[in-house]
Design a protein around this motif. Structure first.
Motif, PDB file in Angstrom:
ATOM      1  N   GLU A 186      63.263  11.037 -45.281  1.00 14.12           N
ATOM      2  CA  GLU A 186      62.470  10.522 -46.393  1.00 14.12           C
ATOM      3  C   GLU A 186      61.319   9.682 -45.883  1.00 14.12           C
ATOM      4  O   GLU A 186      60.217   9.723 -46.437  1.00 14.12           O
ATOM      5  N   GLU A 187      61.559   8.949 -44.843  1.00 13.26           N
ATOM      6  CA  GLU A 187      60.506   8.108 -44.298  1.00 13.26           C
ATOM      7  C   GLU A 187      59.416   8.970 -43.650  1.00 13.26           C
ATOM      8  O   GLU A 187      58.236   8.646 -43.709  1.00 13.26           O
ATOM      9  N   LEU A 215      73.758   9.938 -44.126  1.00 11.76           N
ATOM     10  CA  LEU A 215      72.865   9.084 -44.907  1.00 11.76           C
ATOM     11  C   LEU A 215      71.700   8.596 -44.064  1.00 11.76           C
ATOM     12  O   LEU A 215      70.563   8.520 -44.534  1.00 11.76           O
ATOM     13  N   ASN A 216      71.995   8.261 -42.825  1.00  7.16           N
ATOM     14  CA  ASN A 216      70.928   7.811 -41.926  1.00  7.16           C
ATOM     15  C   ASN A 216      69.906   8.923 -41.698  1.00  7.16           C
ATOM     16  O   ASN A 216      68.706   8.669 -41.664  1.00  7.16           O
ATOM     17  N   MET A 263      69.183  11.334 -43.728  1.00  4.97           N
ATOM     18  CA  MET A 263      68.407  11.542 -44.954  1.00  4.97           C
ATOM     19  C   MET A 263      67.358  10.459 -45.115  1.00  4.97           C
ATOM     20  O   MET A 263      66.235  10.745 -45.521  1.00  4.97           O
ATOM     21  N   THR A 264      67.693   9.234 -44.806  1.00  4.66           N
ATOM     22  CA  THR A 264      66.698   8.170 -44.941  1.00  4.66           C
ATOM     23  C   THR A 264      65.576   8.338 -43.932  1.00  4.66           C
ATOM     24  O   THR A 264      64.416   8.048 -44.219  1.00  4.66           O
ATOM     25  N   GLU A 265      65.906   8.857 -42.757  1.00  5.73           N
ATOM     26  CA  GLU A 265      64.870   9.087 -41.745  1.00  5.73           C
ATOM     27  C   GLU A 265      63.923  10.201 -42.218  1.00  5.73           C
ATOM     28  O   GLU A 265      62.710  10.130 -42.050  1.00  5.73           O
ATOM     29  N   PRO A 293      57.497  11.426 -47.112  1.00  3.08           N
ATOM     30  CA  PRO A 293      57.717  10.851 -48.412  1.00  3.08           C
ATOM     31  C   PRO A 293      57.141  11.743 -49.534  1.00  3.08           C
ATOM     32  O   PRO A 293      57.616  11.701 -50.651  1.00  3.08           O
ATOM     33  N   MET A 322      59.647  14.692 -50.763  1.00  4.17           N
ATOM     34  CA  MET A 322      60.774  14.250 -51.584  1.00  4.17           C
ATOM     35  C   MET A 322      60.341  14.095 -53.034  1.00  4.17           C
ATOM     36  O   MET A 322      61.113  14.341 -53.922  1.00  4.17           O
ATOM     37  N   ASP A 376      78.085   8.034 -42.809  1.00  7.40           N
ATOM     38  CA  ASP A 376      76.961   7.144 -42.497  1.00  7.40           C
ATOM     39  C   ASP A 376      75.886   7.891 -41.717  1.00  7.40           C
ATOM     40  O   ASP A 376      74.688   7.657 -41.908  1.00  7.40           O
TER      41      ASP A 376
END
Length: 176
Positions: free
Chosen positions: A165-166, A158-159, A161-163, A169, A172, A155
């Motif tokens: 990407e934000e 994944l967190n 990676m999402t940070e 952007p 990516m 987890d």
């Protein structure tokens, strides 16, 4: 002086006896008068005894009535005492029932507070580490356990990676 003594002691008796002798005219008037005087004396004694007995009976009757009145008063007092005792027992029962009700309510409140305290402890336990919960030497000091999903990523990864990407952007999109 002698005449007064005779009047006082023998007046009535002798006058009645002589009247009887004159009325019946017995053969031996002296003997008849002597027996009549003895009988007169016995009658006076018997009448005196009857008066004494009547007075004693009247006194006993009055005492019996007083005793009966006293018994009635005692029964009334006993009845009042029993009524007061019953009222006191009823009041005691009501007080005991009220006390039991208060104790029951206090117990229910204590149980509610205990349940709330446990719930608060459970919510507080989630933020504590496993070592703090178990109090065993050598237990791992983890604030949380990371689970790995099917792809083998945790987890936390994944967190991150999402940070990323934000934040970027556009970067990516180029890679894809």
């Amino acid at each position: 002086m002698e005449s007064e003594y005779l009047k006082r002691c023998l007046g009535i008796c002798l006058a009645k006896g002589l009247a009887e002798v004159v009325e019946h005219r017995p053969i031996d008037p002296i003997e008849y008068l002597a027996y009549w005087i003895y009988k007169y004396r016995r009658n006076l004694d018997e009448e005196y005894q009857r008066k004494q007995e009547r007075a004693a009976l009247e006194q006993e009757r009055e005492e019996a009535l007083k005793e009966l009145e006293m018994l009635e008063k005692m029964k009334e007092e006993e009845l009042m005492i029993h009524q007061k005792l019953a009222e006191e027992q009823q009041a005691q029962l009501e007080r005991e029932e009220a006390q039991l009700e208060v104790e029951r309510l206090e117990k229910e409140k204590a149980e509610e507070l205990s349940l709330q305290h446990r719930a608060e402890e459970e919510t507080g336990d989630k933020s504590r580490t496993l070592a703090e919960l178990t109090d065993k030497y050598g237990a791992p000091n983890l604030t949380r356990v990371e689970e790995i999903d099917e792809n083998g990523q945790s987890d936390a990864a994944l967190n991150l990676m999402t940070e990323l990407e934000e934040e970027n952007p556009t970067d990516m999109k180029v890679d894809s």
